[in-house]
Design a protein around this motif. Structure first.
Motif, PDB file in Angstrom:
ATOM      1  N   ALA A  37    -101.511  60.256  32.934  1.00  0.00           N
ATOM      2  CA  ALA A  37    -100.054  60.354  32.894  1.00  0.00           C
ATOM      3  C   ALA A  37     -99.388  58.999  33.122  1.00  0.00           C
ATOM      4  CB  ALA A  37     -99.573  61.362  33.937  1.00  0.00           C
ATOM      5  N   ALA A  38     -99.927  58.216  34.045  1.00  0.00           N
ATOM      6  CA  ALA A  38     -99.346  56.902  34.312  1.00  0.00           C
ATOM      7  C   ALA A  38     -99.437  56.000  33.090  1.00  0.00           C
ATOM      8  CB  ALA A  38    -100.045  56.245  35.503  1.00  0.00           C
ATOM      9  N   GLY A  39    -100.567  56.072  32.393  1.00  0.00           N
ATOM     10  CA  GLY A  39    -100.685  55.289  31.166  1.00  0.00           C
ATOM     11  C   GLY A  39     -99.639  55.680  30.150  1.00  0.00           C
ATOM     12  N   ALA A  40     -99.442  56.990  29.972  1.00  0.00           N
ATOM     13  CA  ALA A  40     -98.425  57.461  29.036  1.00  0.00           C
ATOM     14  C   ALA A  40     -97.028  57.027  29.472  1.00  0.00           C
ATOM     15  CB  ALA A  40     -98.498  58.979  28.915  1.00  0.00           C
ATOM     16  N   GLY A  41     -96.813  56.968  30.776  1.00  0.00           N
ATOM     17  CA  GLY A  41     -95.496  56.610  31.295  1.00  0.00           C
ATOM     18  C   GLY A  41     -95.058  55.197  30.990  1.00  0.00           C
ATOM     19  N   THR A  42     -95.996  54.328  30.611  1.00  0.00           N
ATOM     20  CA  THR A  42     -95.624  52.957  30.255  1.00  0.00           C
ATOM     21  C   THR A  42     -94.686  52.919  29.053  1.00  0.00           C
ATOM     22  OG1 THR A  42     -97.621  52.702  28.892  1.00  0.00           O
ATOM     23  CG2 THR A  42     -97.770  52.004  31.197  1.00  0.00           C
ATOM     24  N   LEU A  43     -94.648  53.992  28.292  1.00  0.00           N
ATOM     25  CA  LEU A  43     -93.741  54.072  27.150  1.00  0.00           C
ATOM     26  C   LEU A  43     -92.283  53.905  27.545  1.00  0.00           C
ATOM     27  CD1 LEU A  43     -94.702  56.985  24.700  1.00  0.00           C
ATOM     28  CD2 LEU A  43     -93.806  54.742  24.085  1.00  0.00           C
ATOM     29  N   LEU A  44     -91.892  54.473  28.667  1.00  0.00           N
ATOM     30  CA  LEU A  44     -90.476  54.495  29.039  1.00  0.00           C
ATOM     31  C   LEU A  44     -89.921  53.089  29.227  1.00  0.00           C
ATOM     32  CD1 LEU A  44     -88.091  54.668  31.400  1.00  0.00           C
ATOM     33  CD2 LEU A  44     -88.078  56.304  29.504  1.00  0.00           C
ATOM     34  N   ASP A  45     -90.641  52.239  29.940  1.00  0.00           N
ATOM     35  CA  ASP A  45     -90.147  50.880  30.152  1.00  0.00           C
ATOM     36  C   ASP A  45     -90.100  50.092  28.847  1.00  0.00           C
ATOM     37  OD1 ASP A  45     -89.632  51.216  32.816  1.00  0.00           O
ATOM     38  OD2 ASP A  45     -91.460  50.233  33.526  1.00  0.00           O
ATOM     39  N   GLU A  46     -91.042  50.360  27.943  1.00  0.00           N
ATOM     40  CA  GLU A  46     -91.004  49.692  26.639  1.00  0.00           C
ATOM     41  C   GLU A  46     -89.793  50.164  25.827  1.00  0.00           C
ATOM     42  OE1 GLU A  46     -94.686  50.043  24.557  1.00  0.00           O
ATOM     43  OE2 GLU A  46     -95.869  49.300  26.235  1.00  0.00           O
ATOM     44  N   ILE A  47     -89.475  51.445  25.909  1.00  0.00           N
ATOM     45  CA  ILE A  47     -88.294  51.954  25.216  1.00  0.00           C
ATOM     46  C   ILE A  47     -87.029  51.320  25.784  1.00  0.00           C
ATOM     47  CG2 ILE A  47     -86.891  54.014  24.770  1.00  0.00           C
ATOM     48  CD1 ILE A  47     -89.532  55.612  24.739  1.00  0.00           C
ATOM     49  N   ARG A  48     -86.950  51.216  27.089  1.00  0.00           N
ATOM     50  CA  ARG A  48     -85.788  50.580  27.724  1.00  0.00           C
ATOM     51  C   ARG A  48     -85.665  49.112  27.311  1.00  0.00           C
ATOM     52  NH1 ARG A  48     -85.933  49.667  32.751  1.00  0.00           N
ATOM     53  NH2 ARG A  48     -83.682  49.687  33.095  1.00  0.00           N
ATOM     54  N   ALA A  49     -86.801  48.448  27.143  1.00  0.00           N
ATOM     55  CA  ALA A  49     -86.763  47.048  26.709  1.00  0.00           C
ATOM     56  C   ALA A  49     -86.229  46.928  25.289  1.00  0.00           C
ATOM     57  CB  ALA A  49     -88.159  46.429  26.808  1.00  0.00           C
ATOM     58  N   GLY A  50     -86.486  47.933  24.461  1.00  0.00           N
ATOM     59  CA  GLY A  50     -86.036  47.902  23.073  1.00  0.00           C
ATOM     60  C   GLY A  50     -84.680  48.531  22.850  1.00  0.00           C
ATOM     61  N   LEU A  51     -84.152  49.215  23.862  1.00  0.00           N
ATOM     62  CA  LEU A  51     -82.877  49.918  23.718  1.00  0.00           C
ATOM     63  C   LEU A  51     -82.110  49.813  25.034  1.00  0.00           C
ATOM     64  CD1 LEU A  51     -80.869  51.731  22.265  1.00  0.00           C
ATOM     65  CD2 LEU A  51     -82.308  53.698  22.832  1.00  0.00           C
ATOM     66  N   SER A  52     -81.302  48.784  25.149  1.00  0.00           N
ATOM     67  CA  SER A  52     -80.530  48.598  26.374  1.00  0.00           C
ATOM     68  C   SER A  52     -79.521  49.737  26.521  1.00  0.00           C
ATOM     69  CB  SER A  52     -79.803  47.253  26.347  1.00  0.00           C
ATOM     70  OG  SER A  52     -78.902  47.192  25.253  1.00  0.00           O
ATOM     71  N   GLY A  53     -79.316  50.156  27.731  1.00  0.00           N
ATOM     72  CA  GLY A  53     -78.362  51.219  27.989  1.00  0.00           C
ATOM     73  C   GLY A  53     -78.897  52.609  27.708  1.00  0.00           C
ATOM     74  N   LEU A  54     -80.208  52.746  27.556  1.00  0.00           N
ATOM     75  CA  LEU A  54     -80.807  54.061  27.333  1.00  0.00           C
ATOM     76  C   LEU A  54     -80.360  55.031  28.415  1.00  0.00           C
ATOM     77  CD1 LEU A  54     -83.042  55.895  25.944  1.00  0.00           C
ATOM     78  CD2 LEU A  54     -84.600  55.005  27.699  1.00  0.00           C
ATOM     79  N   ASP A  55     -79.834  56.204  28.011  1.00  0.00           N
ATOM     80  CA  ASP A  55     -79.464  57.193  29.023  1.00  0.00           C
ATOM     81  C   ASP A  55     -80.268  58.478  28.933  1.00  0.00           C
ATOM     82  OD1 ASP A  55     -78.061  58.849  27.038  1.00  0.00           O
ATOM     83  OD2 ASP A  55     -76.466  57.367  27.161  1.00  0.00           O
ATOM     84  N   THR A  56     -80.880  58.764  27.740  1.00  0.00           N
ATOM     85  CA  THR A  56     -81.639  60.003  27.580  1.00  0.00           C
ATOM     86  C   THR A  56     -82.853  59.749  26.711  1.00  0.00           C
ATOM     87  OG1 THR A  56     -79.605  61.315  27.703  1.00  0.00           O
ATOM     88  CG2 THR A  56     -81.551  62.410  26.807  1.00  0.00           C
ATOM     89  N   VAL A  57     -83.975  60.353  27.093  1.00  0.00           N
ATOM     90  CA  VAL A  57     -85.164  60.303  26.264  1.00  0.00           C
ATOM     91  C   VAL A  57     -85.622  61.738  26.019  1.00  0.00           C
ATOM     92  CG1 VAL A  57     -86.715  60.050  28.254  1.00  0.00           C
ATOM     93  CG2 VAL A  57     -87.474  59.298  26.000  1.00  0.00           C
ATOM     94  N   VAL A  58     -85.997  62.031  24.772  1.00  0.00           N
ATOM     95  CA  VAL A  58     -86.448  63.370  24.400  1.00  0.00           C
ATOM     96  C   VAL A  58     -87.940  63.295  24.123  1.00  0.00           C
ATOM     97  CG1 VAL A  58     -86.070  65.367  22.910  1.00  0.00           C
ATOM     98  CG2 VAL A  58     -84.203  63.742  23.309  1.00  0.00           C
ATOM     99  N   VAL A  59     -88.711  64.167  24.775  1.00  0.00           N
ATOM    100  CA  VAL A  59     -90.163  64.091  24.685  1.00  0.00           C
ATOM    101  C   VAL A  59     -90.747  65.484  24.515  1.00  0.00           C
ATOM    102  CG1 VAL A  59     -90.322  64.081  27.208  1.00  0.00           C
ATOM    103  CG2 VAL A  59     -92.259  63.299  25.866  1.00  0.00           C
ATOM    104  N   ALA A  60     -91.712  65.627  23.625  1.00  0.00           N
ATOM    105  CA  ALA A  60     -92.413  66.895  23.452  1.00  0.00           C
ATOM    106  C   ALA A  60     -93.378  67.110  24.608  1.00  0.00           C
ATOM    107  CB  ALA A  60     -93.173  66.904  22.128  1.00  0.00           C
TER     108      ALA A  60
END
Length: 317
Positions: A150-173
């Motif tokens: 799970a921790a490995g998968a969680g690295t996605l969130l910080d990468e998304i934030r780096a590519g999208l400033s001001g991220l407020d919502t993430v949708v995940v299956a």
């Protein structure tokens, strides 16, 4: 090897990813919506992150046995485990249900894995995998229910934030909850809302939230090959309770429509699990946020049905 899932574990996993995992590309889709293109990851899904973290952490701890690693998987986790094992120079034995998609079985063998098909449900493959681990001494991994995964998968969130400033919502299956648990753990650190999307008939997280504990659920969905866990992980349930999380169920027809829409509108080919996240966004009665990222989590699928005529196009558009 004791582990816990927290943001420190996600950051440690990110260190083990350096120069190996492909950083996720985040691209604009519609107004206020971006796609996180994790289907372009090694092995075709986000699972490569958890597998890499799991094996490297065991290598660092001196607990990676000569007998290699074994895992039960509907396909994507097995692919990731085989890929990561090859990089670490150890054998991978992968147990799958007999109805696993042929494209995934063939790719597993291409990574050099010993593929064993057992039963028609994930639980049966998991039981066989555990017996093999006990007999062989192989390290037992898991498709989703482990803090390192799970921790490995969680690295996605910080990468998304780096590519999208001001991220407020993430949708995940959500299937068994590995991706969700990791992403939600990191999202909580940054105050990001998480929308957890599940098929109506593969609702392990939603049912656990209602029951107050992980419970077995029936599995029957077009996305069952990736999201068909009968029970969500305890870490996923804990993450859903602690953060700003909404649980959303979507019908199979909406998943099929979202998957076809990604192809027709963007020429993006994903599996039904990835389309489940987009289906939740499209079916929301109100906007989910001003800057929303939808994780397209995997692409291990046969694309032939995307280009074939459908009997009733109105049902899938």
């Amino acid at each position: 090897m004791e582990q816990q899932l927290d943001y420190a574990a996600v950051r440690a996993a990110a260190g083990r990813m350096a120069d190996v995992i492909r950083p996720v590309a985040v691209v604009p889709a519609d107004r206020g919506v971006w796609y996180a293109l994790e289907h372009l990851q090694h092995t075709g899904s986000f699972k490569a992150r958890g597998a890499r973290n799991f094996l490297v952490a065991h290598r660092e701890a001196g607990t990676l046995p000569a007998a290699g690693v074994t895992i039960a998987s509907g396909g994507n986790a097995g692919l990731a485990c085989a890929w990561a094992a090859r990089a670490q120079g150890v054998a991978a034995t992968v147990f799958l249900p007999v109805n696993a998609p042929r494209v995934k079985v063939e790719r597993l063998r291409g990574y050099g894995a010993d593929v064993r098909l057992v039963g028609d449900r994930y639980a049966e493959a998991l039981s066989a995998c555990r017996e093999f681990a006990d007999e062989s001494g192989a390290l037992s991994s898991h498709a989703y229910d482990h803090p390192l995964i799970a921790a490995g998968a969680g690295t996605l969130l910080d990468e998304i934030r780096a590519g999208l400033s001001g991220l407020d919502t993430v949708v995940v299956a959500v299937g068994g909850g590995g991706l969700f648990a990791g992403v939600a753990t990191a999202a909580r650190e940054h105050g990001v809302r998480v929308v957890a999307a599940e098929p109506e008939n593969c609702r392990a997280l939603n049912a656990a939230l209602q029951a107050g504990r992980p419970v077995d659920v029936p599995v029957d969905s077009v996305a069952a090959d990736s999201l068909g866990a009968t029970r969500v992980s305890a870490d996923a349930l804990a993450a859903a309770r602690q953060g700003d999380v909404d649980s959303v169920l979507v019908p199979d027809a909406a998943i099929v429509a979202a998957r076809r829409g990604l192809w027709e509108e963007h020429r993006i080919v994903v599996e039904a699990a990835a389309a489940t996240a987009l289906a939740a966004l499209r079916g929301a009665p109100e906007p989910l946020g001003e800057r929303v990222a939808v994780i397209l989590c995997g692409a291990n699928t046969d694309p032939s049905d995307l280009t074939a005529p459908t009997p009733d196009r109105q049902a899938v558009r």
